[in-house]
Design a protein around this motif. Structure first.
Motif, short mmCIF file in Angstrom:
data_model
loop_
_atom_site.label_atom_id
_atom_site.label_comp_id
_atom_site.label_asym_id
_atom_site.label_seq_id
_atom_site.Cartn_x
_atom_site.Cartn_y
_atom_site.Cartn_z
N GLU A 97 -7.00 -2.81 11.73
CA GLU A 97 -7.23 -1.49 12.33
C GLU A 97 -6.63 -0.35 11.51
OE1 GLU A 97 -7.50 -2.53 17.06
OE2 GLU A 97 -5.50 -2.33 16.17
N HIS A 98 -5.65 -0.65 10.67
CA HIS A 98 -5.01 0.40 9.87
C HIS A 98 -4.39 -0.27 8.66
CE1 HIS A 98 -3.37 4.67 10.12
NE2 HIS A 98 -2.84 4.20 9.00
N ILE A 99 -4.52 0.37 7.50
CA ILE A 99 -3.98 -0.17 6.25
C ILE A 99 -2.90 0.78 5.73
CG2 ILE A 99 -4.47 -0.86 3.87
CD1 ILE A 99 -7.34 -1.47 4.75
N LEU A 100 -1.73 0.22 5.42
CA LEU A 100 -0.66 0.97 4.76
C LEU A 100 -0.69 0.63 3.28
CD1 LEU A 100 2.25 0.22 7.27
CD2 LEU A 100 0.62 2.11 7.35
N ILE A 101 -0.65 1.64 2.43
CA ILE A 101 -0.66 1.42 0.98
C ILE A 101 0.64 1.99 0.42
CG2 ILE A 101 -1.85 1.86 -1.20
CD1 ILE A 101 -4.40 2.37 0.45
N GLU A 102 1.54 1.09 0.01
CA GLU A 102 2.81 1.51 -0.59
C GLU A 102 2.65 1.52 -2.10
OE1 GLU A 102 7.35 -0.02 -1.37
OE2 GLU A 102 6.26 -0.87 0.32
N THR A 103 2.62 2.71 -2.69
CA THR A 103 2.44 2.82 -4.14
C THR A 103 3.74 2.53 -4.86
OG1 THR A 103 3.02 5.16 -4.32
CG2 THR A 103 0.75 4.64 -3.71
#
Length: 344
Positions: A97-103
């Motif tokens: 439902e939601h994607i976190l992208i840690e660069t």
């Protein structure tokens, strides 16, 4: 396709050691029923941040929903890594439902946000928001990250050096793309220091953006998730240092991955890490180690001479208690000497 039918993605950017992984861990533990996935873009030869997120036991984000991309900075490898990773995550059941992208700490967020407009991507996902995580303690000291006073003095004393510090440019580009700024390590500052840190962020902001002070990543998910900003639709209006460049490189930085045997004394490890910053100019150390006689894994996060250690989880019954630390510094540091000192 309406943004309502797209999976929202929150891009979490920020300089080395600012607290991105700590913030993501808090979001995973307080998801409020959301089914989350995480893309971790590690800098270095072997992923470490992903291991700090996996095994946290939160049903909202099982281990298979945490994907590490260790082939380089995601802003440079977006075509090779990002699109295929989205394919995998969006095929998960139950649906994410939601994607976190840690660069990575060196990532420029703008190229990644622009990728959300690619035909193969834009119909399925949208940028819910770009969150820039900044080190309040460093900003209060007049720096973008860690203890860089010696480097800054050397730069200022040598007129032959380029006076545009690349670290400051990365910081500026991350701030320029932000929809929200999380100002970390607020507990390490008095009122005057908090004011200096906030003023430093405000000077870098090109427009009105909310600034949220935080301690140990404790920010309500309601402030960071579900914002629906569709940042990719406005990204061309966010001007950065690198707009005129086709790409960028990271030749200013180098890293070494150090396998760590079990340690008997965590305080002695802290002293060795402090020596790395003092004697070798190391900017960042992160990873985990086993401590003799302790059933839990010791997570290590260090920026310059500031070292933070905490026991993050129990070792699995059949897991090899092998530690691993990554040291990151300016290009040209003595990798062998740093590895030897770190391993003890």
């Amino acid at each position: 396709m309406s943004n309502l039918n797209k999976v929202p993605c929150t891009i979490i950017t920020g300089f080395l050691g600012a607290g991105k992984t700590t913030l993501v861990r808090h979001l995973l533990g307080n998801a409020g029923g959301r089914r989350l996935a995480v893309i971790v873009n590690e800098f270095g030869d072997v992923g470490v941040d992903g291991t700090l997120l996996k095994g946290c036991g939160d049903e909202s984000c099982p281990d298979e929903n945490i994907v590490e991309l260790a082939n380089g900075c995601l802003c440079c490898t977006v075509a090779d890594d990002f699109a295929p990773t989205l394919d995998v995550l969006l095929a998960r059941q139950p649906a994410v439902e939601h994607i976190l992208i840690e660069t990575s700490g060196l990532a420029l967020p703008k190229p990644l946000v622009q990728a959300f407009n690619w035909p193969a991507i834009k119909g399925r996902v949208t940028v819910d928001a770009v969150v820039a995580v900044v080190d309040g303690a460093a900003l209060a000291d007049g720096q973008v990250a860690g203890d860089l006073a010696a480097l800054e003095s050397q730069r200022a004393a040598d007129p032959a050096l380029d006076h545009d510090n690349p670290l400051e440019e990365v910081f500026g580009d991350q701030i320029a793309c932000a929809d929200l700024v999380v100002l970390t390590k607020d507990d390490l500052l008095d009122a005057a220091g908090q004011a200096r840190a906030r003023a430093a962020v405000e000077r870098a902001l090109p427009r009105g953006v909310g600034i949220i002070p935080a301690v140990e990543g404790r920010v309500s998910p309601d402030l960071l998730l579900g914002l629906g900003l569709a940042t990719e639709q406005d990204i061309e209006n966010r001007r950065t240092h690198h707009d005129a460049e086709e790409d960028h490189d990271h030749d200013d930085f180098d890293s070494v991955v150090v396998p760590m045997p079990p340690v008997a004394d965590a305080a002695a490890l802290t002293a060795r890490i402090e020596a790395l910053a003092r004697d070798h100019g190391i900017l960042r150390v992160k990873g985990h180690v086993a401590v003799i006689g302790k059933p839990m894994r010791l997570a290590v996060q260090a920026v310059g001479g500031r070292v933070n250690q905490y026991y993050d989880r129990l070792w699995d019954k059949f897991e090899e208690r092998q530690g691993k630390l990554v040291a990151i510094g300016l290009h040209g540091f003595d990798r062998a000497a740093v590895a030897a000192l770190l391993a003890g």
